[in-house]
Design a protein around this motif. Sequence first.
Motif, PDB file in Angstrom:
ATOM      1  N   LYS A 149       2.854   0.887   1.695  1.00 56.74           N
ATOM      2  CA  LYS A 149       1.687   0.000   1.718  1.00 56.74           C
ATOM      3  C   LYS A 149       1.601  -0.820   0.432  1.00 56.74           C
ATOM      4  CE  LYS A 149      -1.337   2.419   4.957  1.00 56.74           C
ATOM      5  NZ  LYS A 149      -2.680   2.994   5.187  1.00 56.74           N
ATOM      6  N   ARG A 152       3.939  -3.677   0.612  1.00 56.45           N
ATOM      7  CA  ARG A 152       3.468  -4.755   1.472  1.00 56.45           C
ATOM      8  C   ARG A 152       2.574  -5.706   0.690  1.00 56.45           C
ATOM      9  NH1 ARG A 152       1.938  -1.095   6.756  1.00 56.45           N
ATOM     10  NH2 ARG A 152       4.068  -0.806   7.533  1.00 56.45           N
ATOM     11  N   ILE A 153       1.805  -5.167  -0.234  1.00 57.69           N
ATOM     12  CA  ILE A 153       0.953  -6.002  -1.074  1.00 57.69           C
ATOM     13  C   ILE A 153       1.797  -6.799  -2.068  1.00 57.69           C
ATOM     14  CG2 ILE A 153      -0.871  -5.986  -2.829  1.00 57.69           C
ATOM     15  CD1 ILE A 153      -1.961  -3.432  -1.513  1.00 57.69           C
ATOM     16  N   GLU A 209      -5.423 -15.977  -7.448  1.00 56.46           N
ATOM     17  CA  GLU A 209      -4.549 -15.236  -6.537  1.00 56.46           C
ATOM     18  C   GLU A 209      -4.145 -13.903  -7.148  1.00 56.46           C
ATOM     19  OE1 GLU A 209      -0.447 -15.933  -3.916  1.00 56.46           O
ATOM     20  OE2 GLU A 209      -1.126 -17.452  -5.363  1.00 56.46           O
ATOM     21  N   ARG A 212      -7.018 -11.426  -6.811  1.00 58.31           N
ATOM     22  CA  ARG A 212      -7.142 -10.907  -5.441  1.00 58.31           C
ATOM     23  C   ARG A 212      -6.105  -9.825  -5.183  1.00 58.31           C
ATOM     24  NH1 ARG A 212      -8.204 -16.408  -4.140  1.00 58.31           N
ATOM     25  NH2 ARG A 212      -5.998 -16.746  -3.627  1.00 58.31           N
ATOM     26  N   LEU A 213      -4.886 -10.054  -5.649  1.00 54.96           N
ATOM     27  CA  LEU A 213      -3.830  -9.066  -5.436  1.00 54.96           C
ATOM     28  C   LEU A 213      -4.140  -7.767  -6.185  1.00 54.96           C
ATOM     29  CD1 LEU A 213      -0.046  -9.685  -5.304  1.00 54.96           C
ATOM     30  CD2 LEU A 213      -0.912  -7.906  -6.818  1.00 54.96           C
ATOM     31  N   ALA A 215      -7.017  -6.622  -6.959  1.00 52.44           N
ATOM     32  CA  ALA A 215      -8.117  -5.957  -6.254  1.00 52.44           C
ATOM     33  C   ALA A 215      -7.599  -5.192  -5.049  1.00 52.44           C
ATOM     34  CB  ALA A 215      -9.165  -6.985  -5.837  1.00 52.44           C
ATOM     35  N   ASP A 216      -6.634  -5.764  -4.339  1.00 59.95           N
ATOM     36  CA  ASP A 216      -6.032  -5.069  -3.196  1.00 59.95           C
ATOM     37  C   ASP A 216      -5.304  -3.801  -3.642  1.00 59.95           C
ATOM     38  OD1 ASP A 216      -6.970  -7.001  -1.471  1.00 59.95           O
ATOM     39  OD2 ASP A 216      -5.075  -8.120  -1.374  1.00 59.95           O
ATOM     40  N   VAL A 217      -4.632  -3.876  -4.789  1.00 60.84           N
ATOM     41  CA  VAL A 217      -3.926  -2.704  -5.319  1.00 60.84           C
ATOM     42  C   VAL A 217      -4.922  -1.605  -5.686  1.00 60.84           C
ATOM     43  CG1 VAL A 217      -2.535  -1.851  -7.260  1.00 60.84           C
ATOM     44  CG2 VAL A 217      -1.900  -3.983  -6.103  1.00 60.84           C
ATOM     45  N   ALA A 219      -7.880  -1.124  -4.405  1.00 58.31           N
ATOM     46  CA  ALA A 219      -8.432  -0.565  -3.166  1.00 58.31           C
ATOM     47  C   ALA A 219      -7.458   0.442  -2.564  1.00 58.31           C
ATOM     48  CB  ALA A 219      -8.732  -1.690  -2.176  1.00 58.31           C
ATOM     49  N   LEU A 220      -6.175   0.134  -2.605  1.00 56.05           N
ATOM     50  CA  LEU A 220      -5.165   1.072  -2.104  1.00 56.05           C
ATOM     51  C   LEU A 220      -5.158   2.337  -2.944  1.00 56.05           C
ATOM     52  CD1 LEU A 220      -2.718   1.743  -0.273  1.00 56.05           C
ATOM     53  CD2 LEU A 220      -1.278   0.575  -1.965  1.00 56.05           C
ATOM     54  N   ASP A 223      -7.945   4.632  -2.122  1.00 55.57           N
ATOM     55  CA  ASP A 223      -7.746   5.327  -0.852  1.00 55.57           C
ATOM     56  C   ASP A 223      -6.850   6.547  -1.014  1.00 55.57           C
ATOM     57  OD1 ASP A 223      -9.374   3.713   0.646  1.00 55.57           O
ATOM     58  OD2 ASP A 223      -7.751   2.425   1.386  1.00 55.57           O
TER      59      ASP A 223
END
Length: 313
Positions: A149, A152-153, A209, A212-213, A215-217, A219-220, A223
């Motif tokens: 995952k 993928r980011i 950009e 944003r990336l 922030a996605d990391v 969040a992962l 989790d």
Amino acid sequence: MSDPLLHARSFGQVVRAYDRGRPTYSRDVAAWLGGGEQRGGLTVLELGAGTGRLTEQLVALGHVVHATDPDEQMLGVLRERLPGVRTSVAGAEELPAADRGYDVVVAAQAFHWFDHERALPEIARVLKPGGHLSLVWHQRDVRIPWVRKLSRILGPEHPLDELTRPLADSDLFDDAEEHTAKHWQVLDRESILDYVGSLSSVSTLEAAERERLLADVLALYDDYGRGMDGMQLPYLTSCFRARVRPLAAPEPAPGHPGHPEQRTAAEIDDTHQSDPPWTVTTGSMPRIEDEVTKAPRPSISDDDTSMLLIDFR
């Protein structure tokens, strides 16, 4: 299309994050790159040494290391860590080294940035007869669900055969021996941002950009992670070692006593039958199958919990 030169020169602007976030190398891997034995005393020229992640392991083995990097800021951190190591600001295409001066030339996570048409002859020039070029890359082990995952980011990493093709195609080196090892890097909520932020594909993004990336990391991580206790990012460490081939002696210029036009047929015949000034035993060990590209992938889904224990090894 992104500019390779922009990516190659992006590390100085994130040098502290790079030093905090990038994985080190095991002592066993450093020993293999030096020739396979836990012994010191070799003269080693390191290319793209960065902040000294591999350098410190080579020095600990007792090797005499000359560390080079085209970025002064990266070498500045290396000097803080290893003040006794000789350093030079230089690229692989123009090495500040005498002919046949080193037992080993090594590049960790850097060979793909080189101008290979210029760099490989330079590397062959500075290696002693029988010396070798060693290359190493850490690549994320995407067989683990959370790592898949993450990739993928971040986007896929370059295939190893693409990274090493210039060496495989070179007539200056023998076929490379290969070695694969496992490595784990402990990451927490802060250091995972250092790791991701130091990647050239991320540091060269526009600010919005990039945020944003990241922030996605995060969040992962939230989790899968264990908060302040962190988690381990697994890598497959792929190593390559190729012996330099004997360099042909340059032909004397016309008019020189050694030029073929100035020698008799008998002298030429004697030269052909004599031994070369030195010989090198060549050949490589059986190739080790690369775990990344050739090992069968287990049939697991992103949500398969059977692999979670591996995630936190």
